[in-house]
Design a protein around this motif. Sequence first.
Motif, PDB file in Angstrom:
ATOM      1  N   THR A 148     -17.309 -31.987 -29.478  1.00 28.09           N
ATOM      2  CA  THR A 148     -17.295 -30.619 -30.385  1.00 28.09           C
ATOM      3  C   THR A 148     -17.141 -30.983 -31.806  1.00 28.09           C
ATOM      4  OG1 THR A 148     -16.934 -28.288 -30.557  1.00 28.09           O
ATOM      5  CG2 THR A 148     -14.944 -29.660 -30.440  1.00 28.09           C
ATOM      6  N   PHE A 149     -16.167 -32.010 -32.281  1.00 28.31           N
ATOM      7  CA  PHE A 149     -16.168 -32.314 -33.529  1.00 28.31           C
ATOM      8  C   PHE A 149     -17.311 -33.093 -33.985  1.00 28.31           C
ATOM      9  CE2 PHE A 149     -12.035 -30.308 -33.202  1.00 28.31           C
ATOM     10  CZ  PHE A 149     -11.997 -29.862 -34.709  1.00 28.31           C
ATOM     11  N   CYS A 150     -17.894 -33.944 -33.162  1.00 26.95           N
ATOM     12  CA  CYS A 150     -18.977 -34.762 -33.575  1.00 26.95           C
ATOM     13  C   CYS A 150     -19.921 -33.746 -33.941  1.00 26.95           C
ATOM     14  CB  CYS A 150     -19.119 -35.657 -32.288  1.00 26.95           C
ATOM     15  SG  CYS A 150     -18.155 -37.243 -32.193  1.00 26.95           S
ATOM     16  N   GLN A 151     -20.187 -32.861 -33.238  1.00 21.78           N
ATOM     17  CA  GLN A 151     -21.239 -31.824 -33.540  1.00 21.78           C
ATOM     18  C   GLN A 151     -20.806 -31.089 -35.009  1.00 21.78           C
ATOM     19  OE1 GLN A 151     -21.331 -29.350 -30.067  1.00 21.78           O
ATOM     20  NE2 GLN A 151     -22.161 -31.077 -28.675  1.00 21.78           N
ATOM     21  N   MET A 152     -19.676 -30.778 -35.138  1.00 26.52           N
ATOM     22  CA  MET A 152     -19.300 -30.116 -36.415  1.00 26.52           C
ATOM     23  C   MET A 152     -19.604 -31.116 -37.462  1.00 26.52           C
ATOM     24  SD  MET A 152     -15.789 -28.257 -34.894  1.00 26.52           S
ATOM     25  CE  MET A 152     -15.374 -27.197 -36.496  1.00 26.52           C
ATOM     26  N   ALA A 181      -8.987 -15.121 -33.842  1.00 23.21           N
ATOM     27  CA  ALA A 181      -7.818 -15.652 -33.605  1.00 23.21           C
ATOM     28  C   ALA A 181      -7.683 -16.980 -34.179  1.00 23.21           C
ATOM     29  CB  ALA A 181      -7.565 -15.442 -32.373  1.00 23.21           C
ATOM     30  N   HIS A 182      -6.538 -17.660 -33.985  1.00 25.91           N
ATOM     31  CA  HIS A 182      -6.480 -18.901 -34.183  1.00 25.91           C
ATOM     32  C   HIS A 182      -7.314 -19.890 -33.496  1.00 25.91           C
ATOM     33  CE1 HIS A 182      -3.613 -22.545 -35.566  1.00 25.91           C
ATOM     34  NE2 HIS A 182      -4.228 -23.118 -34.386  1.00 25.91           N
ATOM     35  N   GLY A 183      -7.843 -20.777 -34.149  1.00 26.66           N
ATOM     36  CA  GLY A 183      -9.202 -21.633 -33.222  1.00 26.66           C
ATOM     37  C   GLY A 183     -10.557 -21.027 -33.386  1.00 26.66           C
ATOM     38  N   PHE A 184     -10.676 -19.920 -34.247  1.00 22.76           N
ATOM     39  CA  PHE A 184     -11.941 -19.193 -34.323  1.00 22.76           C
ATOM     40  C   PHE A 184     -13.041 -20.058 -34.478  1.00 22.76           C
ATOM     41  CE2 PHE A 184      -9.936 -18.477 -38.570  1.00 22.76           C
ATOM     42  CZ  PHE A 184     -10.806 -19.135 -39.407  1.00 22.76           C
ATOM     43  N   ALA A 185     -12.854 -21.102 -35.538  1.00 27.06           N
ATOM     44  CA  ALA A 185     -14.188 -22.046 -36.006  1.00 27.06           C
ATOM     45  C   ALA A 185     -14.551 -23.130 -34.977  1.00 27.06           C
ATOM     46  CB  ALA A 185     -13.665 -22.580 -37.347  1.00 27.06           C
ATOM     47  N   VAL A 186     -13.693 -23.455 -34.204  1.00 27.63           N
ATOM     48  CA  VAL A 186     -13.865 -24.646 -33.089  1.00 27.63           C
ATOM     49  C   VAL A 186     -14.552 -24.368 -31.772  1.00 27.63           C
ATOM     50  CG1 VAL A 186     -12.906 -26.946 -32.203  1.00 27.63           C
ATOM     51  CG2 VAL A 186     -12.208 -25.761 -34.276  1.00 27.63           C
ATOM     52  N   PRO A 187     -15.794 -24.800 -31.679  1.00 27.52           N
ATOM     53  CA  PRO A 187     -16.560 -24.395 -30.594  1.00 27.52           C
ATOM     54  C   PRO A 187     -15.755 -24.213 -28.964  1.00 27.52           C
ATOM     55  CG  PRO A 187     -18.229 -25.203 -31.951  1.00 27.52           C
ATOM     56  CD  PRO A 187     -16.748 -25.659 -32.315  1.00 27.52           C
ATOM     57  N   TYR A 245     -23.680 -33.876 -46.836  1.00 25.89           N
ATOM     58  CA  TYR A 245     -22.626 -34.596 -47.123  1.00 25.89           C
ATOM     59  C   TYR A 245     -22.399 -35.653 -46.364  1.00 25.89           C
ATOM     60  CZ  TYR A 245     -21.232 -30.548 -49.710  1.00 25.89           C
ATOM     61  OH  TYR A 245     -21.279 -29.407 -50.581  1.00 25.89           O
ATOM     62  N   ALA A 246     -21.565 -36.948 -46.768  1.00 22.20           N
ATOM     63  CA  ALA A 246     -21.371 -37.887 -45.629  1.00 22.20           C
ATOM     64  C   ALA A 246     -20.110 -37.830 -45.236  1.00 22.20           C
ATOM     65  CB  ALA A 246     -21.578 -39.279 -46.584  1.00 22.20           C
ATOM     66  N   VAL A 247     -19.924 -37.443 -43.977  1.00 18.51           N
ATOM     67  CA  VAL A 247     -18.598 -36.772 -43.283  1.00 18.51           C
ATOM     68  C   VAL A 247     -18.122 -37.999 -42.342  1.00 18.51           C
ATOM     69  CG1 VAL A 247     -17.897 -35.067 -41.826  1.00 18.51           C
ATOM     70  CG2 VAL A 247     -19.851 -34.564 -43.350  1.00 18.51           C
ATOM     71  N   LEU A 248     -16.788 -38.276 -42.902  1.00 17.46           N
ATOM     72  CA  LEU A 248     -16.284 -39.234 -41.856  1.00 17.46           C
ATOM     73  C   LEU A 248     -15.384 -38.524 -40.956  1.00 17.46           C
ATOM     74  CD1 LEU A 248     -15.429 -42.367 -41.729  1.00 17.46           C
ATOM     75  CD2 LEU A 248     -13.425 -41.703 -43.273  1.00 17.46           C
ATOM     76  N   LEU A 249     -15.675 -38.852 -39.754  1.00 16.17           N
ATOM     77  CA  LEU A 249     -14.585 -38.293 -38.760  1.00 16.17           C
ATOM     78  C   LEU A 249     -13.865 -39.353 -37.959  1.00 16.17           C
ATOM     79  CD1 LEU A 249     -14.087 -35.860 -36.871  1.00 16.17           C
ATOM     80  CD2 LEU A 249     -15.903 -36.580 -35.343  1.00 16.17           C
ATOM     81  N   PRO A 250     -12.458 -39.232 -38.120  1.00 15.92           N
ATOM     82  CA  PRO A 250     -11.467 -40.457 -37.810  1.00 15.92           C
ATOM     83  C   PRO A 250     -10.833 -39.911 -36.592  1.00 15.92           C
ATOM     84  CG  PRO A 250     -10.329 -39.236 -39.518  1.00 15.92           C
ATOM     85  CD  PRO A 250     -11.791 -38.482 -39.481  1.00 15.92           C
ATOM     86  N   ASP A 251     -10.607 -40.948 -35.855  1.00 13.65           N
ATOM     87  CA  ASP A 251      -9.684 -40.830 -34.656  1.00 13.65           C
ATOM     88  C   ASP A 251      -8.052 -40.835 -35.047  1.00 13.65           C
ATOM     89  OD1 ASP A 251      -8.177 -40.744 -32.341  1.00 13.65           O
ATOM     90  OD2 ASP A 251      -8.774 -42.708 -31.772  1.00 13.65           O
ATOM     91  N   VAL A 252      -7.607 -39.823 -35.361  1.00 13.16           N
ATOM     92  CA  VAL A 252      -6.347 -39.607 -36.038  1.00 13.16           C
ATOM     93  C   VAL A 252      -5.390 -40.051 -35.178  1.00 13.16           C
ATOM     94  CG1 VAL A 252      -6.876 -37.756 -37.749  1.00 13.16           C
ATOM     95  CG2 VAL A 252      -6.139 -37.244 -35.442  1.00 13.16           C
ATOM     96  N   TYR A 253      -5.439 -40.211 -34.036  1.00 13.54           N
ATOM     97  CA  TYR A 253      -4.540 -40.463 -32.772  1.00 13.54           C
ATOM     98  C   TYR A 253      -4.876 -42.214 -32.503  1.00 13.54           C
ATOM     99  CZ  TYR A 253      -3.412 -35.803 -32.115  1.00 13.54           C
ATOM    100  OH  TYR A 253      -3.301 -34.459 -32.113  1.00 13.54           O
ATOM    101  N   ASP A 306      -8.430 -30.672 -34.899  1.00 11.13           N
ATOM    102  CA  ASP A 306      -7.320 -29.933 -34.524  1.00 11.13           C
ATOM    103  C   ASP A 306      -6.404 -30.565 -33.722  1.00 11.13           C
ATOM    104  OD1 ASP A 306      -8.788 -30.145 -32.218  1.00 11.13           O
ATOM    105  OD2 ASP A 306      -9.053 -27.715 -32.125  1.00 11.13           O
ATOM    106  N   ALA A 307      -5.608 -30.192 -32.893  1.00 12.60           N
ATOM    107  CA  ALA A 307      -4.496 -30.973 -32.019  1.00 12.60           C
ATOM    108  C   ALA A 307      -5.184 -31.563 -31.000  1.00 12.60           C
ATOM    109  CB  ALA A 307      -3.295 -29.952 -31.867  1.00 12.60           C
TER     110      ALA A 307
END
Length: 247
Positions: free
Chosen positions: A44-48, A214-220, A57-65, A37-38
């Motif tokens: 928290t996204f490493c955990q997700m 509400a908006h944001g419901f899936a991110v701890p 799955y092989a999950v790639l988590l990039p630093d989009v910024y 997210d923004a």
Amino acid sequence: MPKVTDTVTTPDGSCSVRLFTPDGAEGPWPGVVMYPDAGGVRETFCQMAAKLAEFGYAVLLPDVYYREGDWAPFDMATAFGDANERARLMFMIGTLTPDRVTRDAGAFFDYLAGRPEVTGQRFGVCGYCMGGRISLVVAGRQPDRVGAAASFHGGGLVTDSPDSPHRLAARMRATVYVGGAKNDPSFTADHAEQLDKALTAAGVEHTIEWYPGAHGFAVPDNPPYDQACAERHWAAMTDVFASALPR
């Protein structure tokens, strides 16, 4: 949880990434890019990403910024209530133009295709809030490489802009899943109707569903996090990936 920390060379620079794979299992596995997210990549996204990997799955988590250098992490509990942090957050979001995220996605897919942990040449993309929009943009702009796209409480999926994701429907070849949040001005019932019509007219296999959170419901670490909605989103996403991504 097996994790590789690496760097992907993109047309715009060097992007730090983390690659998560299932624990105690033998691959290779379908590859997925998870867009945050923004608030960007944080614990928290490493955990997700690690949790999604456990589904196979092989999950790639990039630093989009990555273009912004060594940026300071956001505290999502307070970022929108602090005027300076909100301004910084909105600036960071604005740096991720459709052209930029498309170029980045090509580099991410090339990276996944070259990893021994990954099988196949078509990949999954998933995202949250800002990342949900990116997922649909990438599905439309990289149609030959995206087999499944999942967006959760994504905003800006239907806009008046020529770059609106719904205008890319005719190019999409992925199975698309959209999970909308209740009372979310960034994705309304009217937006959902327009998106559904565009995807249907293009013959895109898709599902658009509403969640009671509400908006944001899936991110701890988001204040509106809703555990029941989060568990439902994991089930929905893995069902779509299982049907659309070959093993």
